[in-house]
Structure formats: C-alpha cells, structure tokens
Enzyme design. Structure first.
Site, PDB file in Angstrom:
ATOM      1  N   THR A 135       0.830  -1.191   0.000  1.00 59.26           N
ATOM      2  CA  THR A 135       0.000   0.000   0.000  1.00 59.26           C
ATOM      3  C   THR A 135       0.864   1.239   0.000  1.00 59.26           C
ATOM      4  O   THR A 135       1.772   1.396   0.797  1.00 59.26           O
ATOM      5  CB  THR A 135      -0.969   0.069   1.196  1.00 59.26           C
ATOM      6  OG1 THR A 135      -1.440   1.409   1.323  1.00 59.26           O
ATOM      7  CG2 THR A 135      -0.294  -0.315   2.501  1.00 59.26           C
ATOM      8  N   ASP A 137      -0.161   3.917   0.923  1.00 56.74           N
ATOM      9  CA  ASP A 137      -0.582   4.698   2.088  1.00 56.74           C
ATOM     10  C   ASP A 137       0.256   4.409   3.332  1.00 56.74           C
ATOM     11  O   ASP A 137       0.195   5.167   4.298  1.00 56.74           O
ATOM     12  CB  ASP A 137      -2.056   4.414   2.412  1.00 56.74           C
ATOM     13  CG  ASP A 137      -3.000   4.976   1.365  1.00 56.74           C
ATOM     14  OD1 ASP A 137      -2.595   5.947   0.677  1.00 56.74           O
ATOM     15  OD2 ASP A 137      -4.107   4.456   1.215  1.00 56.74           O
ATOM     16  N   ARG A 182      -6.062   8.912   2.023  1.00 56.88           N
ATOM     17  CA  ARG A 182      -7.387   9.299   2.508  1.00 56.88           C
ATOM     18  C   ARG A 182      -7.347   9.690   3.979  1.00 56.88           C
ATOM     19  O   ARG A 182      -7.769  10.764   4.363  1.00 56.88           O
ATOM     20  CB  ARG A 182      -8.344   8.117   2.347  1.00 56.88           C
ATOM     21  CG  ARG A 182      -8.572   7.782   0.904  1.00 56.88           C
ATOM     22  CD  ARG A 182      -9.328   6.481   0.803  1.00 56.88           C
ATOM     23  NE  ARG A 182      -9.479   6.119  -0.601  1.00 56.88           N
ATOM     24  CZ  ARG A 182     -10.132   5.080  -1.040  1.00 56.88           C
ATOM     25  NH1 ARG A 182     -10.713   4.264  -0.187  1.00 56.88           N
ATOM     26  NH2 ARG A 182     -10.219   4.834  -2.321  1.00 56.88           N
ATOM     27  N   GLU A 236      -5.385  14.700   0.110  1.00 59.85           N
ATOM     28  CA  GLU A 236      -6.743  14.765  -0.453  1.00 59.85           C
ATOM     29  C   GLU A 236      -7.811  14.664   0.636  1.00 59.85           C
ATOM     30  O   GLU A 236      -8.919  15.157   0.477  1.00 59.85           O
ATOM     31  CB  GLU A 236      -6.949  13.639  -1.471  1.00 59.85           C
ATOM     32  CG  GLU A 236      -6.760  12.254  -0.854  1.00 59.85           C
ATOM     33  CD  GLU A 236      -6.847  11.105  -1.854  1.00 59.85           C
ATOM     34  OE1 GLU A 236      -7.215  11.309  -3.015  1.00 59.85           O
ATOM     35  OE2 GLU A 236      -6.509   9.974  -1.455  1.00 59.85           O
ATOM     36  N   LEU A 287      -1.039   9.334 -10.598  1.00 57.18           N
ATOM     37  CA  LEU A 287       0.366   9.296 -11.011  1.00 57.18           C
ATOM     38  C   LEU A 287       1.268   9.053  -9.801  1.00 57.18           C
ATOM     39  O   LEU A 287       2.346   8.485  -9.935  1.00 57.18           O
ATOM     40  CB  LEU A 287       0.768  10.599 -11.705  1.00 57.18           C
ATOM     41  CG  LEU A 287       0.174  10.779 -13.110  1.00 57.18           C
ATOM     42  CD1 LEU A 287       0.398  12.205 -13.599  1.00 57.18           C
ATOM     43  CD2 LEU A 287       0.771   9.769 -14.077  1.00 57.18           C
ATOM     44  N   ARG A 289       1.009   6.928  -7.614  1.00 56.21           N
ATOM     45  CA  ARG A 289       1.202   5.494  -7.354  1.00 56.21           C
ATOM     46  C   ARG A 289       1.603   4.746  -8.615  1.00 56.21           C
ATOM     47  O   ARG A 289       1.855   3.540  -8.561  1.00 56.21           O
ATOM     48  CB  ARG A 289      -0.069   4.876  -6.764  1.00 56.21           C
ATOM     49  CG  ARG A 289      -1.222   4.706  -7.745  1.00 56.21           C
ATOM     50  CD  ARG A 289      -2.465   4.162  -7.068  1.00 56.21           C
ATOM     51  NE  ARG A 289      -3.493   3.819  -8.042  1.00 56.21           N
ATOM     52  CZ  ARG A 289      -4.766   3.599  -7.745  1.00 56.21           C
ATOM     53  NH1 ARG A 289      -5.167   3.698  -6.482  1.00 56.21           N
ATOM     54  NH2 ARG A 289      -5.649   3.271  -8.662  1.00 56.21           N
TER      55      ARG A 289
END
Lengths: 387, 387
Positions: A135, A137, A182, A236, A287, A289
């Site tokens: 991930t 993230d 997120r 974001e 982009l 990732r």
C-alpha cells in the site's frame, strides 16, 4: 509432484506491486517445487469467476518486464468479498488444485486473506495462505513500512521539490499540490522534503490534524510575503474543524469509502478569493502510485523480496501470515523480513504519529529519519543561482 | 579585452531551460573571449531593476548541476515590457557594459528581444542580441521544434501511459488527464502515445478543434463499454462549440492571457452526472514542465546546444536572430542549428496541424513520426499479463 500456486492483487496498485509478483514467480521457478503458477485476472473478480491467468509458461523476459510495469499487470479490483462469496473462492481454489494462495494488498485485503485461511482450515483444505503487503498509504500495522510507500513518498518529495522550484523561480502564484492518502498522511508528509531540497517556503497539511481554514490562510499569507515562492501541500483527505473533508468528489468506492478530491482546488479558490493572491492547484492523483521514473530503488528491491519470501514461506509450510519488514536505520539502512499473523494486520490502520506534525503545517525531522532511506536517499542537489 | 554577456529568462520555464543557460556559460568560459557573465535575477524584472547575478566565478560543479535543475535557476517573470521600459533596459545594458545579450523564451520573449535589438541599433549601442528558443508549448515558428517540448511531450506520453495502465488494470472509473497548452495542442497530442504503449482505450482532445460535448460523452460511453479501461486526455485550453473554454480559473496572466484550468474536472463531472460512470480527474499541471526524471535526453542535449550556439553566434558578430533547429528524421534522427531573424518569430504562434487530428479525438501517425524522436524514442515495454 509439485505445488500449484495462485497470486491475486487486491485494491489500488502501487508503482512496485508487480515487483512482488515477479518475486513470487521467479522464486517459484527457482524452487523447482512448483508446477502451475496462476494469477487471478482482476483480483477477487477473477477468483470468483474462476478466471485465472496461467503464468506457468510465460517467458522469463516477459516476467522481467514486471519490474518497470506500473499498475497491476494481472488486474486488480475493489470488490469487497461478502460472507456469501467465500465458498465460491474455495471452489476455485479446489478446482485449480491450488496449494498456496498469495494475496497482495492492504489492510482490507489482509482481512480477505485471513478469512480465506480460516475457512480453508475449517473445511480441512490443505492450503497455505500468505499475505503480501502493498500500500502506498503505508497504513499497515506491525511492518516497519509497506512496499509501495517508498516510491509514492519519493514521487511526493521530488514532485513537491520540482513544483517548489517552479513556484520560487517564477513567484507569481501560490502553488497548491494535492496528494493521495485518505486517512493517513504518510505520503503527503514526504512532500515536506521540498523545503529541504529547495529555497522555497513549504506548508504541509495532513489528514490527521483538523485544519482551521482561517489559520491556514493566515499562514499562507505570511509565508507568501517572504517572497521566496510558496508551495502548499495537502492530503486529499484533510478535514476542517468540523471533521468534514474540505472537499470530496461525491463518489463512494467498493469498500464503502467516500473518495476525497478537489481539496487543492478548494484551497486555491480560498487563496484567490480571500487573500487576493494568484494561485493554482495541481493534482497528479493516480500518477503518485503509477510513476515508474520516480520509483525508489530500495522500495523496488523490497517489493521483490516480500514476494520471494512469501513463496518460500508457503513452501516451508507457513500459513495465515503476512510478510512484514523490520528495518535498521543506523549506521545505515538495512531491512529484513518476518511473518506476522494475518489477524493482527487485518482491517487495522496505522496512523501517522501526531508528534511528527509540527504546528499543524510542518513535519518533524524524525519523520525524515524514518522515511528518507525508504525513498532511496539519493536526492538531487539543485543549482539555485538566483539566491 | 573580453566581452561581457547577459542571459535572461522570460516566461514559464521548461524542464531543460537551465541546460541552455549551462550551454551559454560553459561556451563562454571555453571561448576565452568573455570577461563577465551576468544573469538577470527574475528576468525582465532584474534587468529593469539593474539586479544582475554575477556568474563569472561560480564553480564549474555548480554550473554542471543546471542540467538536472528544474524551473529557472536564475529566476524568470511574466512581466511584459512596455515601450516606456525599453530605455531602462538599455540603461542597465550600458551600466554593466554588456556586449552580448541572450534572451531565452517563447514568442512573447522573442518580441522583447527584437525590440531591444532595434532600439540598441537606433541608439548606436554596440550590442549583439540573440534569442534562445524555449517553450514546452512548441508554438514557435521557423524552428522544427522548441527545446522544452520534447521533455514535456515525454512527460505527457509516459504519464498518460502510466495512468492508462492504472485505468485498465483496475477498471472502475474513467480517468481524465489534463495537460498544459493554452492554444496549441502539441503536448496533449503526445499523451495519445498511451494507446500505443498500453492495452487501454484513449481519447485525446486538443484546443485546435472545438469540442462537441454531447459527442465527447457519447464517445466516452462507447469506448468505456469495451471494458479495457478508458483514459481521456484533454488540453487545459479546449473550447466548446461556442468557442469558449470548457473551464477556466478566472485568472489573467501578465501578458493578458486568461489562464485555463479545471477542464479535466469539468469533463469528469459530466461523465459522473450524465453517464453515471465513476470518473476522476488528474491534473499534474506545472509538473509537466518541471519533472526531471521524465526529461527527454535529446531535448536536454539540444537545449544545451542552442545555448552554446547562441554564445558562439554573438561572438561571431551575429545579432537580431533566434537560434532555430533543423531536423532530419530518416534514416535516423539528427538535428542542426541555424539563425533566423527575430522579426520572423516574434509574437507568431505555430498551431498544431489540423490534419494530424483524427475525428476530433485521435492523433495521426504523422505526429508520432515527428514527435517520438524528440521525446527520446526509448519508450518502455510493459508486461501486460492480464490480456
């Protein structure tokens, strides 16, 4: 007789997810213990439909291309399996006589992986199930970091530095850069590297701290007034003091998560309207990732290594685990791999440490001690003759 | 006694504008004929303020870093000189005893350059004026192409391919990519390479052809239905049938041009609302001119060469000209440099040939014959195992 293996991708890809696939496939071939190598076409969708790709005879040169192929080379999906789906999953595993199942994903996918393992045990299926972490993230627990994060962080850091130089070399507007993430600000935090690499002022906002928009605008005005150009980087998913996202796209993904977006444009609109400054919003989005030229080399190597380690662990009889990374950072960076129970990582989200966020708009040096080696460390030195 | 030279940057930077500066500086040092090397701090602003950077004794290693430094290392500006400004420009040139003046910019800047040259002649100043071409937009006339375009085109092509793979590997939404280029679609056209490099459907819209939004949405629906994932690439400046931009930021730049923007988000909103499909807009924006990892190597070399050629031409007594590029593409790519009168390129905009636009949403092969060598040619081969 050798083993049959199945690899599947879950959720959003990273720039190095295919390196993990390459690691599994090449280790399987090297082991001499694997007969059939299958991949699920479009992840859980392919498993449910019994639609597998037979990689057994794919040429080594085609497999080698995986190292610089973005997105999922076998296809992924966002389908969240329900209780009713799991018997169908086992049906496919039985039909193709799968001995080892590798699921490459984040905490949602590790939950899937865990449930498949539990059901297989319950039904007496002789199946090894290993999770391969992935991930951008970086929000998986236990592991020091996740394959995919280092490259996304390098993308964020270098892109932010490049935009910062643009903003300070032609200081006509405030540039606002929106980055993915997120609920976890790991990638956006990396963008604060821009202040270390350039002569520009940089403000950084993560989703972990609610944003006071009035203070944000006041800080923007003050920093812009220094005349060195200003880059504002935002996740974001940043929220206001009311706990609601500053902006969202109104779209909900397959796991029921609302997709944030438009945050940078929202901040830009505020800068133009309330401060009377020129501003523009940039949002490289996916982009971050998918970009191969910004890939972190240690990230690429570790993504390969976790795939290889997963294969070897399964052949050694391990099951119900995810491969995790342990790292040493002094005197220099090195990492090693170990197994951790799937139950400990399924659906658990690792948050960015609040103590690494300075004044709500800066990132502490401890984060960079942690993250710079993962980003590859070799940052460019720029010529700044205008100083 | 040697010559004193001055280099200035005008308008938006490219990823290789500093390579041209490096070319001027290194050629000046190699010539043995240059005493003082000055750069204008923030372009015309620095010239008007008499604020020059003395590069004469800057170390060769610092100058070498220019090859991978994005944005303008000496600073640029968007100030459009008025008739009242030109005497001040000449004052600075006299004060620093400048013999050769190099202005590195697009068609607006070549107009400035031309006026400086005319006024210097009129006033009997012994000054050599040479324009160095630079624009990612590729919209300068006479020259085969502009330094900066190849890198911006490579960025557009590779980024589009990476997004296309993301869109076809996890086909849950239509991805819309916005690229820079107000009135000329050269860079956006390069994004159509994605269809050649991946298994994804790609639709491309340039500012040269008014867009019928109903037809656009119908085409998007049809292509998406093929199930291979869909990437839509749009220039920031595309207009509807009424000739008005689909979206703009409401900001006007220093040359009086309205800044377009938000076009991809607008198209995305239409896709969500009218087609009921998931969609997300990506807008790397300024990264398209600032990204170093995506730089085209021939573009970097040519940007250096035009700077070097400008210096040598001025020392040979040439003035009132811009350096231009001539190119051969068969049997293999090669380029050479020549001088063209500034009057022929000042304020002239080269448009993308309409005959290279197919059905309003595709790009003809002749464009790729033209542009692929400029982008570096060496495109990756991806592993697409999911086919």
């Amino acid at each position: 007789m050798g083993k049959n293996i199945l690899v599947a991708h879950g959720g959003g890809p990273t720039a190095v997810i295919n390196c993990s696939l390459q690691g599994v496939v090449e280790a399987a071939r090297d082991s001499g213990k694997v007969d059939k190598i299958y991949a699920a076409r479009f992840g859980a969708e392919g498993i449910l439909a019994g639609d597998l790709i037979d990689l057994t005879d794919v040429s080594p040169s085609a497999i080698a291309k995986l190292s610089h192929t973005p997105a999922s080379a076998i296809g992924s999906c966002r389908r969240k399996l329900t209780d009713a789906d799991y018997p169908t999953v086992l049906e496919t595993l039985r039909k193709f006589e799968i001995d080892c199942f590798f699921y490459n994903g984040g905490n949602d996918s590790m939950d899937t992986c865990h449930k498949v393992n539990e059901l297989a045990k319950k039904e007496g299926l002789d199946l090894r199930v290993i999770g391969i972490p992935k991930t951008m993230d970086n929000d998986l627990e236990i592991t020091d970091h996740c394959p995919g994060f280092g490259s996304a962080a390098r993308y964020a850091a270098l892109s932010a530095a490049e935009l910062a130089l643009d903003a300070s070399g032609l200081p006509i507007h405030v540039v606002v850069l929106e980055l993915m993430g997120r609920n976890a600000g790991w990638v956006t935090a990396a963008s604060a590297m821009a202040a270390r690499l350039t002569d520009c002022e940089v403000l950084t906002y993560l989703p972990e701290v609610p944003v006071d928009e009035d203070k944000m605008l006041a800080d923007i005005e003050t920093r812009y007034a220094k005349g060195r150009g200003l880059l504002v980087t935002v996740s974001e998913g940043i929220c206001g003091l009311d706990g609601k996202p500053l902006a969202d796209t109104g779209i909900v993904d397959g796991f029921g998560h609302k997709i944030p977006g438009g945050t940078a444009q929202h901040v830009t609109d505020q800068i133009i309207q309330k401060l009377g400054l020129k501003s523009r919003a940039e949002k490289p989005g996916l982009l971050g990732r998918a970009s191969i030229p910004y890939v972190s080399l240690p990230d690429r190597e570790e993504a390969y290594a976790v795939g290889k380690f997963a294969l070897e662990s399964a052949l050694n009889g391990e099951s119900g685990c995810m491969v995790a990374i342990a790292a040493e950072r002094t005197p220099q960076y090195s990492s090693s791999l170990f197994l951790t129970p799937l139950a400990d990582v399924a659906n658990v989200e690792k948050k960015f440490p609040l103590e690494w966020i300075v004044d709500g708009n800066g990132i502490a040096g401890t984060f960079f001690d942690y993250a710079v080696p993962l980003m590859g460390g070799d940052f460019p030195e720029y010529a700044l003759l205008r100083k």
